[in-house]
Design a protein around this motif. Structure first.
Motif, PDB file in Angstrom:
ATOM      1  N   HIS A   2      27.889  -9.738  -5.804  1.00  0.00           N
ATOM      2  CA  HIS A   2      28.930  -8.801  -5.368  1.00  0.00           C
ATOM      3  C   HIS A   2      28.360  -7.451  -4.950  1.00  0.00           C
ATOM      4  CE1 HIS A   2      32.473 -11.233  -6.275  1.00  0.00           C
ATOM      5  NE2 HIS A   2      31.835 -11.683  -7.331  1.00  0.00           N
ATOM      6  N   GLN A   3      27.183  -7.091  -5.451  1.00  0.00           N
ATOM      7  CA  GLN A   3      26.466  -5.881  -5.062  1.00  0.00           C
ATOM      8  C   GLN A   3      27.112  -4.579  -5.546  1.00  0.00           C
ATOM      9  OE1 GLN A   3      23.366  -5.305  -3.381  1.00  0.00           O
ATOM     10  NE2 GLN A   3      23.152  -7.404  -4.113  1.00  0.00           N
ATOM     11  N   LYS A   4      28.391  -4.412  -5.335  1.00  0.00           N
ATOM     12  CA  LYS A   4      29.048  -3.147  -5.657  1.00  0.00           C
ATOM     13  C   LYS A   4      30.132  -3.367  -6.713  1.00  0.00           C
ATOM     14  CE  LYS A   4      28.254  -1.273  -1.037  1.00  0.00           C
ATOM     15  NZ  LYS A   4      28.874  -0.747   0.202  1.00  0.00           N
ATOM     16  N   PRO A   5      30.148  -2.533  -7.754  1.00  0.00           N
ATOM     17  CA  PRO A   5      31.166  -2.687  -8.792  1.00  0.00           C
ATOM     18  C   PRO A   5      32.540  -2.266  -8.285  1.00  0.00           C
ATOM     19  CG  PRO A   5      29.895  -0.704  -9.195  1.00  0.00           C
ATOM     20  CD  PRO A   5      29.239  -1.408  -8.043  1.00  0.00           C
ATOM     21  N   PRO A   6      33.605  -2.761  -8.893  1.00  0.00           N
ATOM     22  CA  PRO A   6      34.963  -2.400  -8.462  1.00  0.00           C
ATOM     23  C   PRO A   6      35.382  -1.046  -9.013  1.00  0.00           C
ATOM     24  CG  PRO A   6      35.086  -3.904 -10.315  1.00  0.00           C
ATOM     25  CD  PRO A   6      33.619  -3.758  -9.984  1.00  0.00           C
ATOM     26  N   LEU A   7      36.361  -0.436  -8.367  1.00  0.00           N
ATOM     27  CA  LEU A   7      36.981   0.776  -8.889  1.00  0.00           C
ATOM     28  C   LEU A   7      37.977   0.356  -9.967  1.00  0.00           C
ATOM     29  CD1 LEU A   7      37.529   3.853  -8.723  1.00  0.00           C
ATOM     30  CD2 LEU A   7      39.263   3.342  -6.993  1.00  0.00           C
ATOM     31  N   LEU A   8      37.625   0.633 -11.231  1.00  0.00           N
ATOM     32  CA  LEU A   8      38.488   0.219 -12.339  1.00  0.00           C
ATOM     33  C   LEU A   8      39.652   1.180 -12.540  1.00  0.00           C
ATOM     34  CD1 LEU A   8      35.858  -0.925 -15.005  1.00  0.00           C
ATOM     35  CD2 LEU A   8      37.045  -2.304 -13.286  1.00  0.00           C
ATOM     36  N   GLY A   9      39.411   2.487 -12.270  1.00  0.00           N
ATOM     37  CA  GLY A   9      40.470   3.460 -12.483  1.00  0.00           C
ATOM     38  C   GLY A   9      39.937   4.872 -12.444  1.00  0.00           C
ATOM     39  N   PHE A  10      40.676   5.800 -13.062  1.00  0.00           N
ATOM     40  CA  PHE A  10      40.327   7.215 -13.038  1.00  0.00           C
ATOM     41  C   PHE A  10      40.397   7.801 -14.452  1.00  0.00           C
ATOM     42  CE2 PHE A  10      41.706   6.281  -8.794  1.00  0.00           C
ATOM     43  CZ  PHE A  10      40.916   7.076  -7.978  1.00  0.00           C
TER      44      PHE A  10
END
Length: 404
Positions: free
Chosen positions: A72-80
């Motif tokens: 996947h190379q890039k981690p997901p945006l989990l939140g803020f």
């Protein structure tokens, strides 16, 4: 008749003696390739783990998890992350279905009203305690919390830390950021004390600070306004905007050991407009290791790129694109748009008046509307990107989590 029957029997025996084809789901190598392509949401591997024990064993294997991240190379945006009025770090998930939503209490931390979050990067969060003269490096996924005291010789009661960041220092070939829990890191900061600008970098490998760099402030009086004009990490540099009679970018390159300043485009900054809150600015990475300077005014984003013709001393700003976000994002005229920050893939994060959030790539103009609204009260938000898989405790616990 008997001959025909004998031929049929012989054929049947021959078929039985040959090896039966292996199902793709029983081939560990092929199964690993298939499962690596599951979506980057917390429930993906959790659901796969309750199918059967062999699947559970596979998705729990560190080698598979490494291959999963590499694919996947890039981690997901989990939140803020944000901080409430009582000094509690709160987490707002950006994941849609309830099975993927991370419990807010899992990513929460009490830091006190005198502390503030500086940045989230590479799966860690950097917290400043100016009064206690130290930084906190927090890994929300593992819960690890490390205390890093100010550099020796720095008087925390006199020097004001303007901004800082934490970055992974792993140099392994093929390393993918976003699961850097056991990897070394660096803490970097820029501060000010009586007309002098200071910068320094800390290494977790040596457990020591490097040289303290300093220069005379390019502005006799300035403000940072960092919640509205957040700093940016550009490769091995931290870039921070300060504002006074003119606007200046402070750049600390900890790799080269260089602290300098860069004037923003002369036609981009007007003090009265800035003080009146009618515009926002931000520095972002550009192609060929350069910088971009963006100005948000109403719904229009103006982009300047710093162009070098042989050396940094000869670099100049060139006005490039003007992007109309009202048309791109289908916004209503009465809405108000503000910059929240920049994620690790150089998507600028915008928030509307009603706390709806968009991420926009100003190069490709790709954008995404995030699924969750943010709280109204915090002054700043910090995007958190990380690979995250809930701990696989046992099958019954996994099923309970998926039903919750």
């Amino acid at each position: 008749m008997s001959e025909d029957s004998g031929d049929m029997t012989g054929g049947g025996q021959q078929g039985k003696s040959s090896a039966a084809p292996v199902s793709p789901l029983e081939d560990d190598n092929l199964l690993s390739v298939i499962l690596c392509r599951l979506p980057l949401v917390p429930s993906s591997l959790l659901r796969a783990s309750v199918v059967c024990k062999p699947w559970r064993s596979l998705v729990s294997d560190p080698r598979f998890l490494r291959d999963f991240r590499a694919h996947h190379q890039k981690p997901p945006l989990l939140g803020f992350f944000s901080v409430d009025f009582f000094g509690n770090i709160e987490f707002t998930t950006m994941l849609g279905p309830s099975s993927d939503r991370i419990p807010t209490e899992h990513f929460s931390l009490r830091i006190g009203p005198t502390s503030r979050v500086l940045r989230s990067h590479h799966g860690r969060v950097l917290v400043l305690n100016q009064e206690g003269q130290h930084f906190l490096v927090w890994d929300p996924v593992t819960g690890e919390l490390l205390n890093v005291a100010f550099p020796p010789g720095v008087d925390g009661k006199m020097m004001l830390v303007i901004d800082g960041g934490v970055v992974c220092a792993a140099i392994d070939q093929g390393h993918v950021h976003g699961a850097c829990h056991s990897d070394p890191f660096r803490v970097v900061f820029i501060g000010e004390d009586r007309g002098q600008i200071f910068a320094c970098a800390y290494s977790s490998e040596t457990r020591a600070w490097g040289n303290l760099f300093s220069m005379t402030s390019p502005l006799p009086y300035f403000v940072t306004n960092s919640p509205k004009c957040p700093s940016t990490l550009v490769r091995n540099s931290i870039c921070l905007l300060i504002f006074g009679e003119r606007a200046v970018i402070l750049e600390f390159d900890w790799g080269r050991g260089n602290l300098t300043h860069i004037d923003v485009p002369s036609d981009a900054y007007h003090f009265d407009t800035f003080i009146g809150g009618m515009c926002q600015f931000m520095v972002t990475p550009a192609d060929s290791s350069g910088l971009s300077f963006i100005l948000l005014s109403s719904f229009s984003v103006h982009v300047w790129k710093r162009v070098s013709d042989g050396g940094s001393n000869n670099a100049t700003w060139m006005l490039g694109n003007t992007i109309e976000l009202r048309k791109l994002l289908s916004l209503k005229p009465m809405m108000h748009l503000s910059i929240m920050g920049l994620d690790e893939d150089n998507y600028v994060i915008f928030k509307l008046t009603d706390s709806v959030v968009f991420t926009v790539n100003l190069e490709s103009l790709q954008f995404k509307k995030l699924s969750t609204q943010l709280p109204f009260y915090p002054f700043s938000f910090h995007p958190f990107k990380s690979f995250y898989t809930p701990e696989l405790i046992n099958d019954s616990m996994c099923v309970h989590r998926l039903k919750a």
